[in-house]
Design a protein around this motif. Sequence first.
Motif, PDB file in Angstrom:
ATOM      1  N   ASN A  94      12.357 -21.123 -29.017  1.00  0.00           N
ATOM      2  CA  ASN A  94      11.506 -22.156 -29.601  1.00  0.00           C
ATOM      3  C   ASN A  94      12.318 -23.383 -29.993  1.00  0.00           C
ATOM      4  O   ASN A  94      11.891 -24.528 -29.783  1.00  0.00           O
ATOM      5  N   ALA A  95      13.496 -23.154 -30.583  1.00  0.00           N
ATOM      6  CA  ALA A  95      14.354 -24.275 -30.965  1.00  0.00           C
ATOM      7  C   ALA A  95      14.817 -25.037 -29.730  1.00  0.00           C
ATOM      8  O   ALA A  95      14.852 -26.275 -29.716  1.00  0.00           O
ATOM      9  N   GLN A  96      15.165 -24.316 -28.681  1.00  0.00           N
ATOM     10  CA  GLN A  96      15.598 -24.965 -27.448  1.00  0.00           C
ATOM     11  C   GLN A  96      14.463 -25.795 -26.845  1.00  0.00           C
ATOM     12  O   GLN A  96      14.661 -26.938 -26.419  1.00  0.00           O
ATOM     13  N   ALA A  97      13.249 -25.219 -26.813  1.00  0.00           N
ATOM     14  CA  ALA A  97      12.100 -25.938 -26.269  1.00  0.00           C
ATOM     15  C   ALA A  97      11.808 -27.197 -27.088  1.00  0.00           C
ATOM     16  O   ALA A  97      11.463 -28.248 -26.530  1.00  0.00           O
ATOM     17  N   THR A  98      11.971 -27.111 -28.412  1.00  0.00           N
ATOM     18  CA  THR A  98      11.751 -28.278 -29.261  1.00  0.00           C
ATOM     19  C   THR A  98      12.771 -29.367 -28.947  1.00  0.00           C
ATOM     20  O   THR A  98      12.426 -30.558 -28.874  1.00  0.00           O
ATOM     21  N   MET A  99      14.017 -28.990 -28.755  1.00  0.00           N
ATOM     22  CA  MET A  99      15.052 -29.975 -28.439  1.00  0.00           C
ATOM     23  C   MET A  99      14.783 -30.660 -27.101  1.00  0.00           C
ATOM     24  O   MET A  99      14.968 -31.880 -26.957  1.00  0.00           O
ATOM     25  N   LEU A 100      14.333 -29.893 -26.121  1.00  0.00           N
ATOM     26  CA  LEU A 100      14.004 -30.488 -24.826  1.00  0.00           C
ATOM     27  C   LEU A 100      12.811 -31.434 -24.948  1.00  0.00           C
ATOM     28  O   LEU A 100      12.774 -32.489 -24.300  1.00  0.00           O
ATOM     29  N   ARG A 101      11.849 -31.074 -25.787  1.00  0.00           N
ATOM     30  CA  ARG A 101      10.697 -31.956 -26.000  1.00  0.00           C
ATOM     31  C   ARG A 101      11.136 -33.253 -26.686  1.00  0.00           C
ATOM     32  O   ARG A 101      10.646 -34.340 -26.353  1.00  0.00           O
ATOM     33  N   ILE A 102      12.046 -33.139 -27.651  1.00  0.00           N
ATOM     34  CA  ILE A 102      12.576 -34.339 -28.297  1.00  0.00           C
ATOM     35  C   ILE A 102      13.210 -35.268 -27.270  1.00  0.00           C
ATOM     36  O   ILE A 102      12.976 -36.489 -27.273  1.00  0.00           O
ATOM     37  N   ALA A 103      14.005 -34.696 -26.373  1.00  0.00           N
ATOM     38  CA  ALA A 103      14.687 -35.522 -25.372  1.00  0.00           C
ATOM     39  C   ALA A 103      13.689 -36.232 -24.467  1.00  0.00           C
ATOM     40  O   ALA A 103      13.819 -37.434 -24.188  1.00  0.00           O
ATOM     41  N   ARG A 104      12.678 -35.511 -24.001  1.00  0.00           N
ATOM     42  CA  ARG A 104      11.694 -36.133 -23.102  1.00  0.00           C
ATOM     43  C   ARG A 104      10.853 -37.178 -23.835  1.00  0.00           C
ATOM     44  O   ARG A 104      10.587 -38.256 -23.292  1.00  0.00           O
ATOM     45  N   LEU A 105      10.444 -36.885 -25.055  1.00  0.00           N
ATOM     46  CA  LEU A 105       9.685 -37.863 -25.832  1.00  0.00           C
ATOM     47  C   LEU A 105      10.525 -39.107 -26.127  1.00  0.00           C
ATOM     48  O   LEU A 105      10.007 -40.235 -26.126  1.00  0.00           O
ATOM     49  N   ALA A 106      11.816 -38.903 -26.382  1.00  0.00           N
ATOM     50  CA  ALA A 106      12.688 -40.047 -26.651  1.00  0.00           C
ATOM     51  C   ALA A 106      12.710 -41.002 -25.464  1.00  0.00           C
ATOM     52  O   ALA A 106      12.690 -42.230 -25.631  1.00  0.00           O
ATOM     53  N   ILE A 107      12.745 -40.444 -24.261  1.00  0.00           N
ATOM     54  CA  ILE A 107      12.752 -41.285 -23.063  1.00  0.00           C
ATOM     55  C   ILE A 107      11.395 -41.948 -22.867  1.00  0.00           C
ATOM     56  O   ILE A 107      11.298 -43.157 -22.624  1.00  0.00           O
TER      57      ILE A 107
END
Length: 201
Positions: free
Chosen positions: A17-30
């Motif tokens: 879940n933490a990993q998925a959240t970090m990946l979502r942060i990266a995509r949203l940031a872009i």
Amino acid sequence: MPQSHSIPEHGRHLDANAQATMLRIARLAIRSHWHPELLAELALTQEQLTTPLQPIPCFVTLHKAGELRGCIGCLEADKPLAEALVYFAQAAAFGDPRFAPLDENELESCHITISLLGPLSPIPATTRQQLLEALEPNRDGLWLQSPGHRATFLPAVWRELPDANQFLNQLLRKGGWPANSWPTSLQGFRYQTLEFGESEQ
């Protein structure tokens, strides 16, 4: 679900879940680069990150059709992880000098990978051969530095450069040193990573 690879000690507590959240942060940031209205959602997603927010060195990497499309990060962290992910995701997409800035229509076909770095460990090598013998392919990231030069390859680069001699030569070229050399005052450091990425479409 995210796909994980070699895991340094500091990252073993990070669940899927933490990993998925970090990946979502990266995509949203872009995406927020083109759509500022997403900044509120980005901030909320950062708050959902359950991993400790102390600085952790990290890299964000973009691939498109299996080819590198951007990669930026740090070896020594100076900001909380939730902030660093935003900064480096945007830098990989828009600030990697090797590539043109990402177009919005490219993002859907890009695959995002995050690498969290473990501590740097000096490699006690005084010759090129000693450094080559000390490296563990597919496990070690390598950071080289000498006065006026520095460069690193993440452990993931072994998948493209599986031969240790070639791995070292390409890293020397990246740092502006001559290949097949042992520059004066060269120092090498190894590190491991927790690497995870978006599921392949």
